[in-house]
Design a protein around this motif. Sequence first.
Motif, PDB file in Angstrom:
ATOM      1  N   THR A  48      14.023  -9.861 -40.053  1.00 27.84           N
ATOM      2  CA  THR A  48      14.490 -10.234 -38.722  1.00 27.84           C
ATOM      3  C   THR A  48      14.549 -11.750 -38.583  1.00 27.84           C
ATOM      4  O   THR A  48      15.557 -12.311 -38.144  1.00 27.84           O
ATOM      5  N   VAL A  49      13.463 -12.426 -38.971  1.00 27.02           N
ATOM      6  CA  VAL A  49      13.409 -13.885 -38.856  1.00 27.02           C
ATOM      7  C   VAL A  49      14.476 -14.520 -39.745  1.00 27.02           C
ATOM      8  O   VAL A  49      15.191 -15.438 -39.318  1.00 27.02           O
ATOM      9  N   ARG A  50      14.619 -14.031 -40.962  1.00 29.37           N
ATOM     10  CA  ARG A  50      15.612 -14.580 -41.893  1.00 29.37           C
ATOM     11  C   ARG A  50      17.030 -14.420 -41.341  1.00 29.37           C
ATOM     12  O   ARG A  50      17.821 -15.377 -41.318  1.00 29.37           O
ATOM     13  N   HIS A 123       3.904 -13.610 -38.243  1.00 28.25           N
ATOM     14  CA  HIS A 123       5.022 -13.481 -39.179  1.00 28.25           C
ATOM     15  C   HIS A 123       5.576 -14.852 -39.556  1.00 28.25           C
ATOM     16  O   HIS A 123       6.763 -14.986 -39.844  1.00 28.25           O
ATOM     17  N   GLY A 124       4.728 -15.870 -39.518  1.00 30.57           N
ATOM     18  CA  GLY A 124       5.145 -17.224 -39.862  1.00 30.57           C
ATOM     19  C   GLY A 124       5.939 -17.926 -38.779  1.00 30.57           C
ATOM     20  O   GLY A 124       6.424 -19.035 -38.985  1.00 30.57           O
ATOM     21  N   LEU A 130       8.335 -23.638 -31.261  1.00 32.77           N
ATOM     22  CA  LEU A 130       9.494 -23.059 -30.564  1.00 32.77           C
ATOM     23  C   LEU A 130       9.389 -23.262 -29.058  1.00 32.77           C
ATOM     24  O   LEU A 130      10.384 -23.574 -28.399  1.00 32.77           O
ATOM     25  N   ALA A 131       8.195 -23.075 -28.523  1.00 31.52           N
ATOM     26  CA  ALA A 131       8.016 -23.276 -27.080  1.00 31.52           C
ATOM     27  C   ALA A 131       8.279 -24.737 -26.717  1.00 31.52           C
ATOM     28  O   ALA A 131       8.929 -25.019 -25.706  1.00 31.52           O
ATOM     29  N   ALA A 132       7.814 -25.664 -27.550  1.00 31.08           N
ATOM     30  CA  ALA A 132       8.068 -27.089 -27.289  1.00 31.08           C
ATOM     31  C   ALA A 132       9.561 -27.391 -27.375  1.00 31.08           C
ATOM     32  O   ALA A 132      10.105 -28.127 -26.533  1.00 31.08           O
ATOM     33  N   TRP A 133      10.249 -26.832 -28.366  1.00 31.62           N
ATOM     34  CA  TRP A 133      11.704 -27.010 -28.485  1.00 31.62           C
ATOM     35  C   TRP A 133      12.412 -26.491 -27.237  1.00 31.62           C
ATOM     36  O   TRP A 133      13.279 -27.161 -26.672  1.00 31.62           O
ATOM     37  N   ALA A 134      12.031 -25.275 -26.804  1.00 32.48           N
ATOM     38  CA  ALA A 134      12.682 -24.653 -25.651  1.00 32.48           C
ATOM     39  C   ALA A 134      12.458 -25.476 -24.390  1.00 32.48           C
ATOM     40  O   ALA A 134      13.397 -25.697 -23.607  1.00 32.48           O
ATOM     41  N   ARG A 135      11.258 -25.955 -24.191  1.00 34.84           N
ATOM     42  CA  ARG A 135      10.958 -26.741 -22.982  1.00 34.84           C
ATOM     43  C   ARG A 135      11.701 -28.079 -23.000  1.00 34.84           C
ATOM     44  O   ARG A 135      12.192 -28.539 -21.968  1.00 34.84           O
ATOM     45  N   PRO A 160      16.936 -23.993 -33.230  1.00 33.01           N
ATOM     46  CA  PRO A 160      15.518 -24.211 -33.536  1.00 33.01           C
ATOM     47  C   PRO A 160      15.162 -23.656 -34.909  1.00 33.01           C
ATOM     48  O   PRO A 160      15.907 -22.856 -35.483  1.00 33.01           O
ATOM     49  N   ARG A 161      14.031 -24.077 -35.418  1.00 29.19           N
ATOM     50  CA  ARG A 161      13.476 -23.511 -36.651  1.00 29.19           C
ATOM     51  C   ARG A 161      12.463 -22.455 -36.210  1.00 29.19           C
ATOM     52  O   ARG A 161      11.498 -22.784 -35.517  1.00 29.19           O
TER      53      ARG A 161
END
Length: 164
Positions: A48-50, A123-124, A130-135, A160-161
Amino acid sequence: MDRTRRDRDEEGRARNARPRDGLGRPLPYGREGVERQPEGVVRTPDGTVRDAQRLLDAGMPFHAHEVLEDAWKSGPEEERELWRGLAQLAVGLTHAARGNTAGGARLLLRGADRILAFGVRRHGIDVDGLAAWARALAARLEAGAAGEASGAVDPAAEAPRLRG
């Protein structure tokens, strides 16, 4: 095709068969669109992540959202809100790329809150990053500093990564 009837899949469920662009917007029938992600695919968390990252990197956050939504709907109960939050981040980026900065910011913040409830890497996935990127992106959108005159962001440049 008779346009007065709803498009249906093999099971008879309503499904819009119109082609879509890279941001998931419907195109007129007969136009060439981006291949849609199949629905209901059960992937491993790593898969899913990939798959979602590949689509995000390609500037196709709407399609990444569909992959993440599959995990949200098919994953273990204790992880569903994580996948739901990740799907909201992808949809937030989709709205931002379409020029809907207010809606994009709201979804980015909602997704950030949802994934932060997990508080740890799973799951890495870099939940804090991600939360910092989104904010940060939501703040830029709300401030009207998204870049282009239309207010839309470049989804590939803003991707985002998922794993830090």
